[in-house]
Scaffold this motif. Sequence first.
Motif, PDB file in Angstrom:
ATOM      1  N   ALA A 175       0.816  -1.216   0.000  1.00 44.81           N
ATOM      2  CA  ALA A 175       0.000   0.000   0.000  1.00 44.81           C
ATOM      3  C   ALA A 175       0.848   1.264   0.000  1.00 44.81           C
ATOM      4  N   GLU A 176       2.141   1.132   0.252  1.00 45.64           N
ATOM      5  CA  GLU A 176       3.026   2.292   0.198  1.00 45.64           C
ATOM      6  C   GLU A 176       3.255   2.756  -1.238  1.00 45.64           C
ATOM      7  N   ASP A 177       2.957   1.892  -2.210  1.00 49.48           N
ATOM      8  CA  ASP A 177       3.136   2.217  -3.626  1.00 49.48           C
ATOM      9  C   ASP A 177       1.792   2.618  -4.223  1.00 49.48           C
ATOM     10  N   ASP A 178       1.726   3.799  -4.846  1.00 50.31           N
ATOM     11  CA  ASP A 178       0.453   4.303  -5.371  1.00 50.31           C
ATOM     12  C   ASP A 178      -0.171   3.349  -6.381  1.00 50.31           C
ATOM     13  N   GLN A 179       0.642   2.835  -7.299  1.00 44.24           N
ATOM     14  CA  GLN A 179       0.118   1.943  -8.334  1.00 44.24           C
ATOM     15  C   GLN A 179      -0.496   0.687  -7.727  1.00 44.24           C
ATOM     16  N   ASP A 180       0.207   0.088  -6.790  1.00 43.56           N
ATOM     17  CA  ASP A 180      -0.300  -1.133  -6.168  1.00 43.56           C
ATOM     18  C   ASP A 180      -1.541  -0.852  -5.324  1.00 43.56           C
ATOM     19  N   ARG A 181      -1.489   0.200  -4.539  1.00 42.86           N
ATOM     20  CA  ARG A 181      -2.608   0.485  -3.635  1.00 42.86           C
ATOM     21  C   ARG A 181      -3.883   0.800  -4.413  1.00 42.86           C
ATOM     22  N   LYS A 182      -3.763   1.634  -5.436  1.00 41.60           N
ATOM     23  CA  LYS A 182      -4.946   2.001  -6.217  1.00 41.60           C
ATOM     24  C   LYS A 182      -5.420   0.837  -7.088  1.00 41.60           C
ATOM     25  N   GLY A 183      -4.475   0.028  -7.567  1.00 40.60           N
ATOM     26  CA  GLY A 183      -4.875  -1.166  -8.296  1.00 40.60           C
ATOM     27  C   GLY A 183      -5.605  -2.146  -7.402  1.00 40.60           C
ATOM     28  N   LEU A 184      -5.129  -2.282  -6.174  1.00 48.01           N
ATOM     29  CA  LEU A 184      -5.790  -3.169  -5.217  1.00 48.01           C
ATOM     30  C   LEU A 184      -7.171  -2.634  -4.846  1.00 48.01           C
ATOM     31  N   GLU A 185      -7.296  -1.328  -4.691  1.00 48.63           N
ATOM     32  CA  GLU A 185      -8.619  -0.753  -4.429  1.00 48.63           C
ATOM     33  C   GLU A 185      -9.579  -1.087  -5.569  1.00 48.63           C
ATOM     34  N   ALA A 186      -9.109  -0.932  -6.819  1.00 47.33           N
ATOM     35  CA  ALA A 186      -9.955  -1.275  -7.963  1.00 47.33           C
ATOM     36  C   ALA A 186     -10.354  -2.740  -7.925  1.00 47.33           C
ATOM     37  N   ALA A 187      -9.414  -3.611  -7.536  1.00 52.34           N
ATOM     38  CA  ALA A 187      -9.725  -5.041  -7.441  1.00 52.34           C
ATOM     39  C   ALA A 187     -10.781  -5.300  -6.374  1.00 52.34           C
ATOM     40  N   LEU A 188     -10.661  -4.645  -5.226  1.00 54.03           N
ATOM     41  CA  LEU A 188     -11.640  -4.824  -4.153  1.00 54.03           C
ATOM     42  C   LEU A 188     -13.027  -4.359  -4.595  1.00 54.03           C
ATOM     43  N   ILE A 189     -13.085  -3.199  -5.237  1.00 56.27           N
ATOM     44  CA  ILE A 189     -14.378  -2.689  -5.697  1.00 56.27           C
ATOM     45  C   ILE A 189     -14.956  -3.607  -6.769  1.00 56.27           C
ATOM     46  N   ALA A 190     -14.101  -4.060  -7.693  1.00 55.06           N
ATOM     47  CA  ALA A 190     -14.574  -4.933  -8.770  1.00 55.06           C
ATOM     48  C   ALA A 190     -15.126  -6.242  -8.220  1.00 55.06           C
ATOM     49  N   ILE A 191     -14.425  -6.840  -7.256  1.00 54.03           N
ATOM     50  CA  ILE A 191     -14.906  -8.087  -6.657  1.00 54.03           C
ATOM     51  C   ILE A 191     -16.189  -7.838  -5.869  1.00 54.03           C
ATOM     52  N   ALA A 192     -16.245  -6.733  -5.133  1.00 56.12           N
ATOM     53  CA  ALA A 192     -17.474  -6.409  -4.401  1.00 56.12           C
ATOM     54  C   ALA A 192     -18.647  -6.243  -5.363  1.00 56.12           C
ATOM     55  N   ARG A 193     -18.417  -5.574  -6.484  1.00 57.46           N
ATOM     56  CA  ARG A 193     -19.475  -5.406  -7.481  1.00 57.46           C
ATOM     57  C   ARG A 193     -19.914  -6.758  -8.038  1.00 57.46           C
ATOM     58  N   ARG A 194     -18.948  -7.615  -8.308  1.00 62.05           N
ATOM     59  CA  ARG A 194     -19.279  -8.937  -8.844  1.00 62.05           C
ATOM     60  C   ARG A 194     -20.116  -9.744  -7.859  1.00 62.05           C
ATOM     61  N   GLU A 195     -19.743  -9.704  -6.585  1.00 66.83           N
ATOM     62  CA  GLU A 195     -20.438 -10.505  -5.582  1.00 66.83           C
ATOM     63  C   GLU A 195     -21.774  -9.894  -5.170  1.00 66.83           C
ATOM     64  N   MET A 196     -21.869  -8.567  -5.161  1.00 65.51           N
ATOM     65  CA  MET A 196     -23.090  -7.886  -4.735  1.00 65.51           C
ATOM     66  C   MET A 196     -24.061  -7.644  -5.886  1.00 65.51           C
ATOM     67  N   GLY A 197     -23.530  -7.641  -7.118  1.00 65.54           N
ATOM     68  CA  GLY A 197     -24.360  -7.306  -8.267  1.00 65.54           C
ATOM     69  C   GLY A 197     -24.531  -5.821  -8.476  1.00 65.54           C
ATOM     70  N   GLN A 198     -23.832  -5.017  -7.690  1.00 57.39           N
ATOM     71  CA  GLN A 198     -23.892  -3.563  -7.789  1.00 57.39           C
ATOM     72  C   GLN A 198     -22.696  -2.981  -7.047  1.00 57.39           C
ATOM     73  N   SER A 199     -22.503  -1.677  -7.186  1.00 54.86           N
ATOM     74  CA  SER A 199     -21.374  -1.023  -6.529  1.00 54.86           C
ATOM     75  C   SER A 199     -21.658  -0.787  -5.051  1.00 54.86           C
ATOM     76  N   PRO A 200     -20.609  -0.710  -4.222  1.00 61.31           N
ATOM     77  CA  PRO A 200     -20.812  -0.215  -2.863  1.00 61.31           C
ATOM     78  C   PRO A 200     -21.526   1.137  -2.905  1.00 61.31           C
TER      79      PRO A 200
END
Length: 295
Positions: free
Chosen positions: A108-133
């Motif tokens: 998370a100290e690296d901007d690219q990794d942290r923001k990429g991981l955030e996108a992954a978390l949101i994408a997985i949440a959207r997939r599992e919930m069927g909608q965005s947080p």
Amino acid sequence: MNEQELYANDWLGLNWSEWLSLDPSDNEIPTISSDPGLYRVRHRYRDGLEYIGETGRSTRGRVDALARNVYSEEMPFRDPHTAAPCLWAVRDRYGSEFEVSTTTPRLAEDDQDRKGLEAALIAIARREMGQSPTANFGRIIDGYSQSSYRKDGYVGGPLEDGETELNAEPGRGPVPWENVDDVTASDWMGLEWSEPYRLADRLEPDLPDAGVYRIWLGGETPPLAYIGETSAFTGRLRRHEKTFGGEARFAVAMPKGMDAKHKRTEVETDLIGAHYLSHGQSPLAQFGNGNAIPQ
């Protein structure tokens, strides 16, 4: 890797903290790490996640800024935390029982990794919930007007009967998550992609009015160079040619529901998140990282 259990302490292979009260009066936020990290917010009496966020500074400080505004007397402005007005509205309608959980991995100290991981978390949440947080992508729940940024001075709140709020328009559901690994395939992520073109030839194809796109350089892929969304392909691709050069390739897709920016951004996030999960990195120039492109 645990992708399905959004509340688990090992969700997406990360070491998440226990769930803490977001209410500042409960005095649990001071126990959060001050390292860069990511955080997720849930409501005790609602299903799914309400928000996923990240910070390159203090995770404790970012969560504290969110909490102080969510629990303010009137709806806060969209700064310092853009999710605060929406979560304030959720609190006003459904009660104050928000909880937060954080993770501060070394990456998370690296901007690219942290923001990429955030996108992954949101994408997985959207997939599992069927909608965005609920509070991601700048939305507000139905029945409320959204505050402006502080400089514009508008304070939102509950709407009168019959009034509507443009920012309460529903989002778009997740993409199909088919053929996830092959980032240049014509059916990547279950979307129908155009054939690839050189950026130098961007005026040749009949481009849609709005949609998403991907750019890659010569040689082997992954990674892609960039994933984006736009409602003005010609100008956007012209600017990208200056960054990536005329020989770089691009392809576009126009799934349903590309009429509003927040819907295009939802799909863009799905694509970036899937890229990060499959290949362990964001596209090379994502999140303003243009210096990663070979000259």
